[in-house]
Design an enzyme around this catalytic site. Structure first.
Site, short mmCIF file in Angstrom:
data_model
loop_
_atom_site.label_atom_id
_atom_site.label_comp_id
_atom_site.label_asym_id
_atom_site.label_seq_id
_atom_site.Cartn_x
_atom_site.Cartn_y
_atom_site.Cartn_z
CE LYS A 222 -3.93 -0.33 2.21
NZ LYS A 222 -4.73 0.00 3.82
CD GLU A 228 8.94 -7.64 6.79
OE1 GLU A 228 8.31 -7.87 7.47
OE2 GLU A 228 8.69 -6.53 6.23
N GLY A 289 -5.86 -4.70 5.06
CA GLY A 289 -4.65 -5.39 4.60
C GLY A 289 -4.93 -7.38 4.46
NE ARG A 290 -7.30 -7.97 10.60
CZ ARG A 290 -6.71 -7.35 11.23
NH1 ARG A 290 -5.88 -6.75 10.44
NH2 ARG A 290 -7.21 -6.79 11.87
CG HIS A 407 -3.29 -40.29 9.68
ND1 HIS A 407 -3.31 -41.60 9.40
CD2 HIS A 407 -4.34 -40.16 8.26
CE1 HIS A 407 -4.63 -41.93 9.39
NE2 HIS A 407 -5.07 -41.52 8.05
#
Length: 573
Positions: A222, A228, A289-290, A407
């Site tokens: 944004k 990162e 963002g999410r 499992h």
């Protein structure tokens, strides 16, 4: 009114104590009551009746009285009003002064949002569809070979560079679409990768088998400042430039304009990075963002891979569930029911974890995305007014596709901690296989769904010492084979998994998260908890730079961190 200040809260605490102590309220007894079970289900069908979602929550530790108390609690905290405020664009994200309007990204052209949000609705629709139209035009040009790379080769590899919501949501949808027939056909000959981790290994694995001449980078940030993401973007840009330079293309600006596009609101920074202004796709401050997969963050790279038509169906599915959420009565409302059950399990029964168990390999990344949606939204310590919550909010979310999870961690679910679970299954398979009635009693999908139907009953009913005695199990093994049961779960059964259904599922869990936040009285739409680590990382980054370049001594940290940094810097000297 705060949820813990109303009489229904105290009544629910008393009800929870009964469920935890009264053997008559054990799930193995409750699910034998057919009238109770028939009342603990909800169904949503599309207008044409071709699709159905069934929510069966009869294996939750509730009865009719409990549910009425939960609905009364919802009324006391004005859940319906809060839901409406979200719908009409009120600034319910109070700490950031923002509306929460990711649902508007899914509204189709011609939707009368102005009547719900007078003065803003019309403009929001125009803005949303201007970006959607631009994405459709651009992605179709790339897919048709009308927009080519710097060496005039078609761009068929797409590297999506972003982190958090810029990666988890789009990656979930990308994986879910891989086995869908229409999406698979549209994606033939194309590759979509997600570069999120700043670990250089992620970049190496993401790009090692790609040809820079045929690769388009999609940088998602944004503000175009996320540390990162921007380091990964610079690394990928260098890789593109070196690759094209080696092919004799020396105009770096031309290369960047043909091989890098952006989803951002920071247009000047994107242009400085070498991106053509016409290839920058925006979104808005009211998209968290999410919750951004339905914006250009997700739709742009996913349309490059699977076509805009397929992603339009995905948006239509999400909109279908939005309309259900905003319009259906609380007692018939699937996201509301899931949210209230989440509050019940977490706040009153004190279960701290929750499992999301899709019996569909295509949904293998759904738990990771919903983990972020839910835990970043509701993992809060204070209410909207800043007062400390007198109860824990949010659950620890995890999950895996069935039957793989059986499992892995189902052992703990059956005989260890109580973990409320959502089971998700489908009536139709994306890729049906039946080896033949002569060799196999059921199809592969029926084998999968046999487990989908069996596991909730096993968790609910368990196996008693008496059962084991009657089965002739040896006395020394009986304690090891007892299953206490009384493990709550909900089952969601849908018609089929395709782009439309993926959109529906996304919206179900987005809205479930909002419902829990509304009841708890917190802000589900900010995320201040992610900030502190970022600030401290800047200090570490500065230290590493000074030590690497000038031999500066480690200082300004506590003794534990200092020792680790010194060991890290000393390695290889």
């Amino acid at each position: 009114m705060k949820c813990n200040e109303v009489p229904q809260f105290t009544a629910l605490q008393a009800s929870a104590a009964e469920f935890q102590s009264d053997e008559k309220l054990h799930l193995r007894n409750l699910i034998g009551d057919s009238s109770r079970c028939s009342g603990l289900a909800a169904t949503h069908s599309t207008d044409n009746g071709a699709r159905k979602i069934i929510l069966d929550y009869s294996r939750q530790q509730v009865d009719g009285k409990t549910m009425e108390l939960l609905f009364d609690l919802a009324d006391k905290v004005d859940l319906s009003d809060k839901r409406h405020e979200m719908r009409i664009g009120s600034k319910i994200n109070a700490t950031e002064g923002r509306s929460v309007l990711h649902h508007s990204l899914r509204m189709p052209k011609g939707y009368d949002y102005e009547s719900l949000n007078p003065g803003e609705g019309k403009q929001i629709m125009e803005d949303v569809h201007a970006v959607r139209d631009a994405m459709q035009i651009f992605t179709e040009k790339v897919r048709k070979g009308e927009f080519l790379g710097a060496t005039s080769k078609p761009l068929k590899n797409y590297v999506c560079i972003g982190i958090g919501g810029s990666q988890l949501g789009p990656e979930f949808v990308a994986e879910a679409l891989r086995a869908d027939a229409a999406a698979a056909k549209a994606s033939e000959g194309r590759t979509l990768r997600f570069l999120a981790n700043v670990d250089p290994v992620d970049f190496e694995l993401c790009t090692r088998d790609l040809d820079p001449e045929e690769t388009l980078l999609v940088v998602i940030s944004k503000t175009f400042t996320t540390a990162e993401t921007m380091l990964n973007a610079r690394t990928a840009k260098q890789w593109i430039l070196k690759g094209l330079n080696a092919k004799g293309v020396t105009d770096d600006a031309h290369i960047a304009s043909k091989h890098i596009i952006a989803v951002s609101t920071a247009i000047p920074k994107c242009v400085d990075f070498g991106i053509d202004p016409s290839n920058i796709f925006g979104f808005w401050s009211w998209v968290g963002g999410r919750f951004s997969v339905c914006s250009a963050v997700g739709i742009l790279p996913l349309s490059l891979m699977y076509s805009y038509d397929v992603l339009s169906s995905f948006l239509d599915g999400a909109h279908d569930m939005d309309e259900h959420f905003f319009n259906a009565p609380l007692r018939e409302n699937i996201p509301v029911l899931l949210g209230l059950l989440g509050v019940w399990n977490s706040t009153f029964l004190n279960y701290e974890t929750r499992a999301l168990l899709p019996y569909s390999q295509a949904l293998k990344r759904l738990p990771a995305h919903i983990q972020q949606v839910d835990m970043e939204s509701n993992g809060k310590r204070v209410a909207m007014d800043g007062s400390i919550l007198p109860f824990s909010s949010g659950e620890i979310n995890f999950g895996e596709p069935g039957t793989n999870g059986q499992h892995s961690f189902y052992q703990l679910m059956h005989q260890g901690r109580v973990v409320p679970a959502d089971f998700i299954g489908f009536m139709e398979s994306q890729a049906p296989i039946h080896l033949g009635e002569d060799t196999e009693p059921v199809s592969n999908h029926d084998e999968l769904m046999s487990n989908f139907f069996a596991q909730p009953d096993a968790l609910a009913c368990g196996k008693t010492l008496t059962d084991l005695e009657q089965e002739g199990v040896s006395p020394e093994l009986r304690p090891h084979k007892v299953f206490e049961g009384n493990r709550p779960s909900s089952s969601i059964l849908m018609t089929k998994l395709d782009a439309f259904a993926i959109g529906q599922l996304l919206a179900i869990y987005e809205h479930r998260t909002a419902v829990q936040g509304f009841v708890w009285g917190l802000n589900s739409f900010d995320q201040w908890g992610v900030e502190l680590g970022k600030v401290l990382a800047k200090q570490v980054r500065a230290q590493l730079s000074a030590s690497r370049k000038g031999g500066a001594q480690v200082q300004g940290f506590n003794s534990s961190t200092s020792k680790l940094l010194e060991a890290y810097l000393a390695h290889g000297k």
